[in-house]
Motif scaffolding. Sequence first.
Motif: not given
Length: 259
Positions: A76-98
């Motif tokens: 849900h938050n990933v979609r919010k970031i994508e909807a900003l349409k800014k220069n942000i490369e966004v991934f769905q992921g977990n902090a303990i596995n990068l």
Amino acid sequence: MNEQELIKYYNKFNEEKRLNTRHGQVEYQTSIKYINIYLEKMNNPSIIDIGAGSGRYSSFLADKGYQVTAVELIKHNVRKIEALKKNIEVFQGNAINLKKFKDDSFDLILLFGPMYHLLTKEEKLKALTEAKRITKPKGIIMVAYCMNDYAIITHGFKDNYIIECLNDNQLDKNFHCLTKENDLYSMVRLEDIDELNKLANLNRIKIIATDGPANYMRSTLNKMDKQTFNIFLEYHFKTCERLDMMGASAHTLDILQKD
């Protein structure tokens, strides 16, 4: 970490609204202040925002022209970031596995949300060592924590749950919160943070009481006129690096550097 419960929680929780409150603004403006201090020392830095939430910090940094990568667990938050349409490369992921990110890739790491919800020392250490791995030598890692004694004072005593917490074995004999399997939050003290840094072999530059007394003063802050609130912010910025402010602050920001 109880991933499914966390997803349910953040599908309902409005982090953006929290950061726009007066007490939330204290935390946000303090974090931004220290982010800017270290960015000013960097040349064309690459930044990763791990546990980016709805993208408040990523959006701010993208607007300033920085290269930003965001990692967020909640779709849900990933979609919010994508909807900003800014220069942000966004991934769905977990902090303990990068693993999708190479070693020594980023100049500045923001690890603002994950440590709130990683329940065990092992999980927290994994997130910290993963952040370290992808940080360039001499890069900066900023890590946010929820503090134990704020929870004791507010939830335990102010909200009058202390007897229930003791009866349910939620606290040890030193009033340290005991994290259980289905909890959403994990509370720490300074010695817990220090132990993680030692295990991860990371050097602290400084630690900040990000919101200081603000969360104890929510109704008072909301009633303040703008001039008085600005004076409160001035007071907070003058005192937020004092070690005697750390333990009872709701949040701390640990600023670390990789060798």
